[in-house]
Design an enzyme around this catalytic site. Structure first.
Site, PDB file in Angstrom:
ATOM      1  N   GLY A   1       0.821  -1.221   0.000  1.00 47.37           N
ATOM      2  CA  GLY A   1       0.000   0.000   0.000  1.00 47.37           C
ATOM      3  C   GLY A   1       0.845   1.257   0.000  1.00 47.37           C
ATOM      4  O   GLY A   1       1.930   1.287   0.581  1.00 47.37           O
TER       5      GLY A   1
ATOM      6  N   ARG B   1       1.481  -5.832  -4.952  1.00 50.66           N
ATOM      7  CA  ARG B   1       1.499  -6.756  -3.815  1.00 50.66           C
ATOM      8  C   ARG B   1       1.987  -8.158  -4.182  1.00 50.66           C
ATOM      9  O   ARG B   1       1.697  -9.115  -3.464  1.00 50.66           O
ATOM     10  CB  ARG B   1       0.101  -6.844  -3.192  1.00 50.66           C
ATOM     11  CG  ARG B   1      -0.362  -5.571  -2.513  1.00 50.66           C
ATOM     12  CD  ARG B   1      -1.499  -5.827  -1.546  1.00 50.66           C
ATOM     13  NE  ARG B   1      -2.043  -4.594  -1.005  1.00 50.66           N
ATOM     14  CZ  ARG B   1      -1.552  -3.959   0.054  1.00 50.66           C
ATOM     15  NH1 ARG B   1      -0.495  -4.434   0.672  1.00 50.66           N
ATOM     16  NH2 ARG B   1      -2.111  -2.849   0.484  1.00 50.66           N
TER      17      ARG B   1
ATOM     18  N   ASP C   1       5.176  -7.709   5.952  1.00 50.99           N
ATOM     19  CA  ASP C   1       5.223  -8.874   5.066  1.00 50.99           C
ATOM     20  C   ASP C   1       6.314  -8.711   4.004  1.00 50.99           C
ATOM     21  O   ASP C   1       7.076  -9.641   3.732  1.00 50.99           O
ATOM     22  CB  ASP C   1       3.870  -9.068   4.360  1.00 50.99           C
ATOM     23  CG  ASP C   1       2.790  -9.568   5.324  1.00 50.99           C
ATOM     24  OD1 ASP C   1       3.146 -10.324   6.246  1.00 50.99           O
ATOM     25  OD2 ASP C   1       1.621  -9.198   5.151  1.00 50.99           O
TER      26      ASP C   1
ATOM     27  N   LYS D   1       7.965   0.806   5.783  1.00 47.17           N
ATOM     28  CA  LYS D   1       6.861   1.603   5.254  1.00 47.17           C
ATOM     29  C   LYS D   1       5.525   1.040   5.707  1.00 47.17           C
ATOM     30  O   LYS D   1       5.379  -0.169   5.763  1.00 47.17           O
ATOM     31  CB  LYS D   1       6.924   1.561   3.721  1.00 47.17           C
ATOM     32  CG  LYS D   1       5.712   2.098   3.031  1.00 47.17           C
ATOM     33  CD  LYS D   1       5.074   1.125   2.040  1.00 47.17           C
ATOM     34  CE  LYS D   1       4.365  -0.017   2.670  1.00 47.17           C
ATOM     35  NZ  LYS D   1       3.501  -0.787   1.770  1.00 47.17           N
ATOM     36  N   THR D   2       4.588   1.831   6.040  1.00 47.57           N
ATOM     37  CA  THR D   2       3.156   1.520   6.128  1.00 47.57           C
ATOM     38  C   THR D   2       2.451   2.586   6.945  1.00 47.57           C
ATOM     39  O   THR D   2       2.929   2.967   8.029  1.00 47.57           O
ATOM     40  CB  THR D   2       2.813   0.126   6.707  1.00 47.57           C
ATOM     41  OG1 THR D   2       1.400   0.004   6.702  1.00 47.57           O
ATOM     42  CG2 THR D   2       3.319  -0.159   8.104  1.00 47.57           C
TER      43      THR D   2
ATOM     44  N   ASP E   1      -0.103   2.043   8.428  1.00 44.50           N
ATOM     45  CA  ASP E   1      -0.777   1.335   9.521  1.00 44.50           C
ATOM     46  C   ASP E   1      -0.064   1.485  10.869  1.00 44.50           C
ATOM     47  O   ASP E   1      -0.665   1.242  11.910  1.00 44.50           O
ATOM     48  CB  ASP E   1      -0.895  -0.164   9.213  1.00 44.50           C
ATOM     49  CG  ASP E   1      -1.719  -0.425   7.961  1.00 44.50           C
ATOM     50  OD1 ASP E   1      -2.347   0.528   7.464  1.00 44.50           O
ATOM     51  OD2 ASP E   1      -1.721  -1.569   7.477  1.00 44.50           O
TER      52      ASP E   1
ATOM     53  N   LYS F   1     -27.312  16.921  14.183  1.00 45.26           N
ATOM     54  CA  LYS F   1     -28.385  15.981  13.817  1.00 45.26           C
ATOM     55  C   LYS F   1     -27.883  14.617  13.344  1.00 45.26           C
ATOM     56  O   LYS F   1     -28.689  13.761  13.028  1.00 45.26           O
ATOM     57  CB  LYS F   1     -29.280  16.608  12.750  1.00 45.26           C
ATOM     58  CG  LYS F   1     -28.577  16.945  11.439  1.00 45.26           C
ATOM     59  CD  LYS F   1     -29.574  17.451  10.401  1.00 45.26           C
ATOM     60  CE  LYS F   1     -28.860  17.781   9.107  1.00 45.26           C
ATOM     61  NZ  LYS F   1     -29.727  18.304   8.094  1.00 45.26           N
TER      62      LYS F   1
ATOM     63  N   MET G   1      -8.560   3.147   8.019  1.00 45.39           N
ATOM     64  CA  MET G   1      -7.625   2.091   7.617  1.00 45.39           C
ATOM     65  C   MET G   1      -6.664   1.747   8.741  1.00 45.39           C
ATOM     66  O   MET G   1      -6.588   2.445   9.747  1.00 45.39           O
ATOM     67  CB  MET G   1      -6.814   2.554   6.402  1.00 45.39           C
ATOM     68  CG  MET G   1      -7.329   1.997   5.121  1.00 45.39           C
ATOM     69  SD  MET G   1      -6.157   2.275   3.805  1.00 45.39           S
ATOM     70  CE  MET G   1      -7.161   1.710   2.440  1.00 45.39           C
TER      71      MET G   1
ATOM     72  N   TYR H   1      -7.842   5.652   1.630  1.00 47.41           N
ATOM     73  CA  TYR H   1      -7.180   6.074   0.398  1.00 47.41           C
ATOM     74  C   TYR H   1      -6.964   7.593   0.380  1.00 47.41           C
ATOM     75  O   TYR H   1      -6.059   8.075  -0.283  1.00 47.41           O
ATOM     76  CB  TYR H   1      -7.997   5.609  -0.819  1.00 47.41           C
ATOM     77  CG  TYR H   1      -8.139   4.093  -0.821  1.00 47.41           C
ATOM     78  CD1 TYR H   1      -7.055   3.285  -1.167  1.00 47.41           C
ATOM     79  CD2 TYR H   1      -9.311   3.481  -0.398  1.00 47.41           C
ATOM     80  CE1 TYR H   1      -7.161   1.899  -1.114  1.00 47.41           C
ATOM     81  CE2 TYR H   1      -9.417   2.099  -0.338  1.00 47.41           C
ATOM     82  CZ  TYR H   1      -8.340   1.306  -0.692  1.00 47.41           C
ATOM     83  OH  TYR H   1      -8.419  -0.053  -0.628  1.00 47.41           O
TER      84      TYR H   1
ATOM     85  N   GLY I   1      -5.665   9.391   2.536  1.00 43.81           N
ATOM     86  CA  GLY I   1      -4.445   9.831   3.228  1.00 43.81           C
ATOM     87  C   GLY I   1      -3.178   9.153   2.760  1.00 43.81           C
ATOM     88  O   GLY I   1      -2.074   9.599   3.073  1.00 43.81           O
ATOM     89  N   ARG I   2      -3.319   8.067   2.017  1.00 43.59           N
ATOM     90  CA  ARG I   2      -2.111   7.274   1.719  1.00 43.59           C
ATOM     91  C   ARG I   2      -1.143   7.963   0.758  1.00 43.59           C
ATOM     92  O   ARG I   2       0.018   7.589   0.685  1.00 43.59           O
ATOM     93  CB  ARG I   2      -2.500   5.907   1.140  1.00 43.59           C
ATOM     94  CG  ARG I   2      -3.301   5.061   2.103  1.00 43.59           C
ATOM     95  CD  ARG I   2      -3.270   3.614   1.753  1.00 43.59           C
ATOM     96  NE  ARG I   2      -3.571   3.346   0.362  1.00 43.59           N
ATOM     97  CZ  ARG I   2      -3.656   2.126  -0.159  1.00 43.59           C
ATOM     98  NH1 ARG I   2      -3.472   1.077   0.614  1.00 43.59           N
ATOM     99  NH2 ARG I   2      -3.935   1.947  -1.427  1.00 43.59           N
TER     100      ARG I   2
HETATM  101  P1  FBP Z   1       0.511  -1.950   3.620  1.00 44.07           P
HETATM  102  O1  FBP Z   1       0.389  -2.840   4.814  1.00 44.07           O
HETATM  103  O2  FBP Z   1       0.947  -2.650   2.404  1.00 44.07           O
HETATM  104  O3  FBP Z   1       1.318  -0.718   3.904  1.00 44.07           O
HETATM  105  O4  FBP Z   1      -0.957  -1.398   3.264  1.00 44.07           O
HETATM  106  C1  FBP Z   1      -1.708  -0.703   4.169  1.00 44.07           C
HETATM  107  C2  FBP Z   1      -3.153  -0.571   3.747  1.00 44.07           C
HETATM  108  O5  FBP Z   1      -3.421   0.786   3.428  1.00 44.07           O
HETATM  109  C3  FBP Z   1      -4.085  -1.058   4.857  1.00 44.07           C
HETATM  110  O6  FBP Z   1      -4.334  -0.042   5.795  1.00 44.07           O
HETATM  111  C4  FBP Z   1      -5.292  -1.489   4.075  1.00 44.07           C
HETATM  112  O7  FBP Z   1      -6.021  -2.486   4.756  1.00 44.07           O
HETATM  113  C5  FBP Z   1      -4.706  -2.044   2.807  1.00 44.07           C
HETATM  114  O8  FBP Z   1      -3.488  -1.376   2.617  1.00 44.07           O
HETATM  115  C6  FBP Z   1      -5.592  -1.835   1.616  1.00 44.07           C
HETATM  116  O9  FBP Z   1      -5.070  -2.540   0.546  1.00 44.07           O
HETATM  117  P2  FBP Z   1      -5.244  -2.143  -0.991  1.00 44.07           P
HETATM  118  O10 FBP Z   1      -4.337  -0.985  -1.224  1.00 44.07           O
HETATM  119  O11 FBP Z   1      -4.769  -3.351  -1.711  1.00 44.07           O
HETATM  120  O12 FBP Z   1      -6.671  -1.781  -1.213  1.00 44.07           O
END
Ligand code: FBP
Length: 546
Positions: A77, A141, A172, A198-199, A201, A238, A246, A420, A422-423
């Protein structure tokens, strides 16, 4: 149309480096290391890359002029700052020797196997400095795990005279980087492999890795949006807003956003698991807060939901484990069946307890849990609409309470899923600098002959000058875990620690945030201005390093 004024100004930003990486660099090696668990097993699986020392870079006097070509891969991601890792790596290897070349493998690890690459030149790179996204070379991936992939990769590595591959990825991908490093070392191919943490998460962290890059920018972006929603919600009074965030399994993103915005409710999956809560317990807790606020005339609120929640509800977690094993073992019989036949197939193969859980789930959620896993065997939690599931169940509970005379407020829900958004945000100053330093460290690890290491930068709550750069052997972070029905060596994932300061800080305030309206509005990321506005790191990192 050219670039916006902000894009132009941001492109000119020169990321700051720690003192140790500013001039000539000397390497300082520590004691031999051991894996966090299952030492004998991991040592056996990684005989060439186990036990290596931690390394730290310190200012040196002799300039290293190693001639080397390097290949880089973005894996998984997107996370803000990836382009700056590549910029740091590029500048780092060119500084060692201007003849050095950097190749980018396209669309993730698959680019290495399929020989899809470009040379990253200074001109090409210029447009990507300090930008978000992974579009410079794309990401993917594909899981690098088989010998024929490693051998296929070697062909292009030889063709381009590449000394080392840098894999920028999450837990991973870095696990696979280590498997590749071990394979090339065992075969004595002389090809090094280096990882970068990187991530968004935030779950790739431990004693050595203070934070994964991208977490800072992504959480600031989500917190800005949540703050905007809170203000809207406090203006219109309201709606209840159910916001899924994510973060895959771990709840770090939700927790960090809660610390930044003080919503009425933030669920933490790790706590739900520890307290052995059921879906019904969670729904009752939310409905009670809604009812309590309604009594004060506040028919509005904000609920944050980590995307991995469903996996952590113990009964559903056990079901997912069995489904994982079932799909791994019977995937081929199952995949060509139609939707109803797949449901039937699963019901016929599950144990009685898990079958009962499966049957209680709404059909679309049950179906999501039975679909293909990602290449690393993970349930694709981002596809499960937990925010809708929970608000529907809360609405039913409140309707029941209304009929019993226990609730007489109003409940209307809005749903959001922030991930998506923020990524690929333009990296904050922290991520811009951190990533550039990681890339520079990776260049130094390669020049110093290291393989099976991840580049690291520590002391990151101090000023950039004082950051400490170096490398950690990937095997040091490993243990054995069950994946796709088999025990595998993997980097241990960091979940939210219920004894840790970030969670405890949140837990101490949440009752107050639930009853009253205590929203904070963090506003957008700032790149210029007072340091306390532009250079603040996350609350999580600040609390953990206190
Ligand atoms: P990584 O673990 O590869 O950094 O990805 C993080 C992430 O944004 C997760 O938060 C989310 O569940 C997943 O990727 C979404 O995957 P995809 O980009 O394949 O929709």
């Amino acid at each position: 149309m050219g670039k916006s004024a902000l894009q132009k100004a941001r492109a000119a930003y020169q990321p700051k480096l720690p003192v140790a990486l500013q001039g000539a660099v000397k390497i300082k090696e520590g004691e031999p290391t051991r894996s966090v668990d299952n030492q004998e097993k991991i040592k056996k699986l990684f005989p060439n890359t186990y036990g290596m020392p931690l390394v730290e870079f310190v200012p040196g006097t002799e300039k290293n002029t190693t001639r080397m070509n390097v290949g880089v891969i973005l894996s998984g991601g997107q996370a803000p700052g990836g382009h700056n890792v590549i910029s740091g790596l590029f500048d780092g290897i060119k500084k060692l020797n201007p003849e050095n070349k950097l190749y980018g493998f396209l669309m993730g690890p698959g680019g290495l196997v399929d020989h899809n690459y470009i040379e990253i030149t200074a001109d090409f790179l210029e447009d990507y400095r300090n930008t978000g996204g992974f579009d410079m070379i794309g990401s993917g991936r594909t899981k690098l795990e088989k010998e024929d992939q490693f051998e296929k990769g070697l062909e292009v590595i030889r063709q381009l005279d590449i000394k080392a591959i840098v894999i920028i990825g999450g837990d991973d991908s870095n696990t696979n980087a280590c498997v590749l490093a071990e394979y090339y070392a065992a075969k004595q191919y002389g090809v090094q492999v280096i990882g970068c943490p990187k991530t968004i998460d935030g779950d790739l962290k431990n004693e050595q890795i203070e934070t994964s890059f991208g977490f800072d920018t992504a959480t600031k972006t989500y917190a800005e949006l949540i703050g905007n929603i809170e203000r809207d919600c406090n203006s219109a009074r309201k709606y209840w807003h159910f916001i899924k965030l994510m973060g895959r399994s771990a709840s770090h993103i939700a927790l960090e956003c809660a610390l930044q915005t003080q919503p009425n409710i933030c669920l933490i999956s790790e706590e739900i698991e520890a307290k052995d809560q059921t879906l019904n317990d969670i729904v009752e807790n939310i409905a009670s807060v809604v009812a309590h606020r309604a009594e004060q005339g506040n028919n509005f609120g904000v609920v944050l939901i980590p995307e991995g929640l469903i996996e952590f509800i113990p009964a559903i977690g056990r079901l997912i484990q069995e489904l994982n094993d079932l799909l791994a073992a019977h995937g081929n019989d199952y995949k060509d069946l139609d939707k109803d036949a797949q449901r039937e197939y699963i019901l016929n193969h599950l144990s009685a307890e898990n079958k009962a859980t499966f049957e209680t789930l709404p059909e679309d959620v049950a179906r999501q849990l039975s679909l293909d896993r990602d290449p690393h065997g993970n349930v694709q939690v981002s596809l499960i609409e937990t925010e809708k599931l929970l608000s529907d169940m809360v609405a039913s509970k409140l309707a029941q309470w209304k009929s019993e005379g226990k609730f007489n407020g109003a409940f209307a829900a809005q749903h959001h899923f922030f991930g998506y958004e923020g990524r690929c945000a333009a990296p904050s100053n922290f991520d811009a600098d951190y990533c550039y330093a990681l890339g520079t460290s990776a260049a130094q690890l390669i020049a110093n002959g290291k393989t099976g290491y991840m580049a690291i930068v520590k002391n990151t709550t101090a000023s950039t000058n004082e950051w400490k750069a170096g490398g950690v052997p990937i095997t040091m972070m490993m243990n054995m875990e069950r994946r796709n029905g088999e025990m595998k060596p993997v980097i241990r994932k960091a979940l939210v620690e219920l004894n840790g300061k970030p969670f405890k800080t949140f837990a101490a305030c949440r009752d107050e945030w639930a009853k009253n309206t205590c929203y904070l509005y963090p506003g957008p990321i700032q790149y210029w201005g007072p340091s306390e506005v532009c250079d603040q790191t996350t609350r999580t990192l600040a609390l953990e390093q206190e």
